[in-house]
Design a protein around this motif. Structure first.
Motif, PDB file in Angstrom:
ATOM      1  N   LEU A 183     -12.335   3.129 -12.224  1.00  0.00           N
ATOM      2  CA  LEU A 183     -13.651   3.358 -12.807  1.00  0.00           C
ATOM      3  C   LEU A 183     -14.229   4.671 -12.277  1.00  0.00           C
ATOM      4  CD1 LEU A 183     -16.115   2.382 -14.445  1.00  0.00           C
ATOM      5  CD2 LEU A 183     -16.908   1.232 -12.370  1.00  0.00           C
ATOM      6  N   ALA A 184     -14.580   5.578 -13.185  1.00  0.00           N
ATOM      7  CA  ALA A 184     -15.155   6.875 -12.811  1.00  0.00           C
ATOM      8  C   ALA A 184     -16.668   6.842 -13.036  1.00  0.00           C
ATOM      9  CB  ALA A 184     -14.519   7.994 -13.636  1.00  0.00           C
ATOM     10  N   THR A 185     -17.427   7.238 -12.014  1.00  0.00           N
ATOM     11  CA  THR A 185     -18.887   7.250 -12.079  1.00  0.00           C
ATOM     12  C   THR A 185     -19.389   8.658 -11.744  1.00  0.00           C
ATOM     13  OG1 THR A 185     -18.991   4.940 -11.398  1.00  0.00           O
ATOM     14  CG2 THR A 185     -21.017   6.231 -11.183  1.00  0.00           C
ATOM     15  N   THR A 186     -20.340   9.139 -12.537  1.00  0.00           N
ATOM     16  CA  THR A 186     -20.900  10.468 -12.337  1.00  0.00           C
ATOM     17  C   THR A 186     -22.148  10.385 -11.459  1.00  0.00           C
ATOM     18  OG1 THR A 186     -20.073  11.235 -14.474  1.00  0.00           O
ATOM     19  CG2 THR A 186     -21.868  12.499 -13.483  1.00  0.00           C
ATOM     20  N   TYR A 187     -22.220  11.268 -10.477  1.00  0.00           N
ATOM     21  CA  TYR A 187     -23.358  11.328  -9.552  1.00  0.00           C
ATOM     22  C   TYR A 187     -24.046  12.684  -9.675  1.00  0.00           C
ATOM     23  CZ  TYR A 187     -21.611   7.086  -7.309  1.00  0.00           C
ATOM     24  OH  TYR A 187     -21.203   5.795  -7.062  1.00  0.00           O
ATOM     25  N   LYS A 227     -29.861  18.304  -0.522  1.00  0.00           N
ATOM     26  CA  LYS A 227     -28.876  19.041   0.265  1.00  0.00           C
ATOM     27  C   LYS A 227     -29.563  19.512   1.545  1.00  0.00           C
ATOM     28  CE  LYS A 227     -26.152  23.346   0.148  1.00  0.00           C
ATOM     29  NZ  LYS A 227     -25.813  24.539  -0.673  1.00  0.00           N
ATOM     30  N   LYS A 228     -28.974  19.208   2.707  1.00  0.00           N
ATOM     31  CA  LYS A 228     -29.622  19.591   3.959  1.00  0.00           C
ATOM     32  C   LYS A 228     -28.605  19.625   5.093  1.00  0.00           C
ATOM     33  CE  LYS A 228     -31.044  14.823   5.003  1.00  0.00           C
ATOM     34  NZ  LYS A 228     -32.192  13.934   5.307  1.00  0.00           N
ATOM     35  N   GLU A 231     -23.701  21.752  13.293  1.00  0.00           N
ATOM     36  CA  GLU A 231     -24.490  20.814  12.501  1.00  0.00           C
ATOM     37  C   GLU A 231     -23.617  20.192  11.417  1.00  0.00           C
ATOM     38  OE1 GLU A 231     -27.842  23.066  11.083  1.00  0.00           O
ATOM     39  OE2 GLU A 231     -28.996  22.681  12.903  1.00  0.00           O
ATOM     40  N   ARG A 232     -24.233  19.269  10.677  1.00  0.00           N
ATOM     41  CA  ARG A 232     -23.519  18.600   9.600  1.00  0.00           C
ATOM     42  C   ARG A 232     -24.210  18.905   8.264  1.00  0.00           C
ATOM     43  NH1 ARG A 232     -20.730  18.674  13.232  1.00  0.00           N
ATOM     44  NH2 ARG A 232     -19.818  16.962  14.437  1.00  0.00           N
ATOM     45  N   LEU A 233     -23.394  19.314   7.288  1.00  0.00           N
ATOM     46  CA  LEU A 233     -23.914  19.535   5.946  1.00  0.00           C
ATOM     47  C   LEU A 233     -23.927  18.202   5.215  1.00  0.00           C
ATOM     48  CD1 LEU A 233     -24.790  21.398   3.585  1.00  0.00           C
ATOM     49  CD2 LEU A 233     -22.335  21.649   3.041  1.00  0.00           C
ATOM     50  N   VAL A 234     -25.069  17.851   4.650  1.00  0.00           N
ATOM     51  CA  VAL A 234     -25.227  16.550   3.989  1.00  0.00           C
ATOM     52  C   VAL A 234     -25.615  16.759   2.522  1.00  0.00           C
ATOM     53  CG1 VAL A 234     -26.539  14.397   3.932  1.00  0.00           C
ATOM     54  CG2 VAL A 234     -25.931  15.425   6.127  1.00  0.00           C
ATOM     55  N   ILE A 235     -24.848  16.146   1.640  1.00  0.00           N
ATOM     56  CA  ILE A 235     -25.123  16.146   0.208  1.00  0.00           C
ATOM     57  C   ILE A 235     -25.394  14.713  -0.200  1.00  0.00           C
ATOM     58  CG2 ILE A 235     -24.241  16.609  -2.106  1.00  0.00           C
ATOM     59  CD1 ILE A 235     -24.713  19.141  -0.569  1.00  0.00           C
ATOM     60  N   LYS A 236     -26.592  14.454  -0.732  1.00  0.00           N
ATOM     61  CA  LYS A 236     -26.907  13.099  -1.178  1.00  0.00           C
ATOM     62  C   LYS A 236     -27.039  13.111  -2.701  1.00  0.00           C
ATOM     63  CE  LYS A 236     -29.323  10.340   1.430  1.00  0.00           C
ATOM     64  NZ  LYS A 236     -28.280   9.652   2.206  1.00  0.00           N
ATOM     65  N   ALA A 237     -26.384  12.157  -3.325  1.00  0.00           N
ATOM     66  CA  ALA A 237     -26.370  12.109  -4.800  1.00  0.00           C
ATOM     67  C   ALA A 237     -26.560  10.666  -5.255  1.00  0.00           C
ATOM     68  CB  ALA A 237     -25.053  12.658  -5.332  1.00  0.00           C
ATOM     69  N   ILE A 238     -26.984  10.534  -6.495  1.00  0.00           N
ATOM     70  CA  ILE A 238     -27.283   9.205  -7.036  1.00  0.00           C
ATOM     71  C   ILE A 238     -26.733   9.092  -8.453  1.00  0.00           C
ATOM     72  CG2 ILE A 238     -29.555   9.870  -7.973  1.00  0.00           C
ATOM     73  CD1 ILE A 238     -30.562   7.099  -7.047  1.00  0.00           C
ATOM     74  N   GLN A 242     -21.625  25.222  -1.265  1.00  0.00           N
ATOM     75  CA  GLN A 242     -22.073  25.911  -2.467  1.00  0.00           C
ATOM     76  C   GLN A 242     -22.699  24.959  -3.497  1.00  0.00           C
ATOM     77  OE1 GLN A 242     -18.952  28.388  -4.094  1.00  0.00           O
ATOM     78  NE2 GLN A 242     -18.241  28.998  -2.046  1.00  0.00           N
ATOM     79  N   ALA A 243     -22.686  23.698  -3.207  1.00  0.00           N
ATOM     80  CA  ALA A 243     -23.270  22.721  -4.126  1.00  0.00           C
ATOM     81  C   ALA A 243     -24.777  22.900  -4.218  1.00  0.00           C
ATOM     82  CB  ALA A 243     -22.942  21.312  -3.648  1.00  0.00           C
ATOM     83  N   GLU A 244     -25.307  22.659  -5.411  1.00  0.00           N
ATOM     84  CA  GLU A 244     -26.735  22.813  -5.647  1.00  0.00           C
ATOM     85  C   GLU A 244     -27.334  21.503  -6.168  1.00  0.00           C
ATOM     86  OE1 GLU A 244     -28.375  25.386  -4.783  1.00  0.00           O
ATOM     87  OE2 GLU A 244     -26.722  26.780  -4.382  1.00  0.00           O
ATOM     88  N   VAL A 245     -28.612  21.323  -5.920  1.00  0.00           N
ATOM     89  CA  VAL A 245     -29.323  20.152  -6.439  1.00  0.00           C
ATOM     90  C   VAL A 245     -29.218  20.140  -7.962  1.00  0.00           C
ATOM     91  CG1 VAL A 245     -31.578  19.043  -6.665  1.00  0.00           C
ATOM     92  CG2 VAL A 245     -30.879  20.038  -4.469  1.00  0.00           C
ATOM     93  N   ASP A 246     -29.043  18.955  -8.527  1.00  0.00           N
ATOM     94  CA  ASP A 246     -28.865  18.690  -9.959  1.00  0.00           C
ATOM     95  C   ASP A 246     -27.429  18.903 -10.443  1.00  0.00           C
ATOM     96  OD1 ASP A 246     -31.522  17.953 -10.307  1.00  0.00           O
ATOM     97  OD2 ASP A 246     -32.145  20.002 -10.799  1.00  0.00           O
ATOM     98  N   ALA A 247     -26.550  19.402  -9.579  1.00  0.00           N
ATOM     99  CA  ALA A 247     -25.143  19.515  -9.956  1.00  0.00           C
ATOM    100  C   ALA A 247     -24.519  18.110  -9.986  1.00  0.00           C
ATOM    101  CB  ALA A 247     -24.401  20.413  -8.981  1.00  0.00           C
TER     102      ALA A 247
END
Length: 215
Positions: free
Chosen positions: A165-169, A174-175, A206-213, A150-155
């Motif tokens: 140390l907490a870092t926000t991504y 999403k693919k 298949e594999r659900l892939v979430i990439k974040a930066i 259910q994750a969306e781009v820009d979330a």
């Protein structure tokens, strides 16, 4: 002519003077020896205090140059789940995801399948919140990445490493990919701090892939 009392006194005086005179000549002839004798205790005292000063000075120098070793306070404070070291956590509050990330490598042997029963696993990378691409995998179940589809781009979500140390991504892609597609392990940008989350899709083919930066 008999001795006069004054002659006796004078004789005593002259005799004493002669003695003093001879004494002076003796002192003069032996002055070096006398000086050496007088200097012996002085030299001894000086040598004693000199040696004591040098010893104390060397001790102080050694104290100044000795390295200060800080105690290893956190050595025994590491967290473990199921025998696996906890490297941190991933929290995706909007999806109800809050899962621990485990190190599946124990003494050179990787136990990925077993570690996945206890949480998410660091699959690739130097560690959480490190530069480059860090890949974390987890099962698609209620205790792990169940709602990740259910994750969306820009979330946004938060990754906390073992130091706290907490870092926000921010999600930028999403693919779905095939299980043997290793291209997802590559970073998308050079010199960036990225994280890739991978889980099975609902069918398991298949594999659900979430990439974040991290910006």
């Amino acid at each position: 002519m008999g001795k006069h009392d004054s002659d006796e006194g004078m004789g005593f005086f002259l005799g004493g003077a002669e003695t003093v005179k001879n004494g002076i000549f003796w002192i003069k002839d032996n002055i070096k020896i006398i000086i050496i004798i007088l200097l012996i205790p002085v030299i001894g005292v000086g040598a004693y205090f000199g040696a004591k000063y040098i010893t104390n000075n060397n001790k102080n120098k050694q104290k100044d140059t000795l390295p200060v070793v800080a105690p290893n306070i956190n050595e025994n404070k590491k967290e473990y789940i199921g025998g696996y070291e906890v490297l941190g956590s991933i929290e995706f509050s909007s999806l109800g995801i809050n899962v621990k990330v485990l190190n599946s490598n124990i003494e050179g042997t990787n136990y990925i399948n077993d570690a996945l029963e206890y949480g998410a696993v660091l699959y690739y990378g130097e560690g959480l919140n490190e530069m480059g691409n860090t890949t974390v995998i987890a099962h698609n179940d209620a205790n792990n990445f169940f709602n990740l589809n259910q994750a969306e781009v820009d979330a946004e979500f938060t990754v906390t490493d073992e130091s706290g140390l907490a870092t926000t991504y921010t999600i930028i892609e999403k693919k779905s990919v095939q299980p043997d597609d290793l291209s997802v392990l590559l970073p998308m940008e050079e010199s960036s701090r990225e994280i890739t989350l991978i889980t099975c899709d609902e069918a398991g083919t298949e594999r659900l892939v979430i990439k974040a930066i991290s910006k």
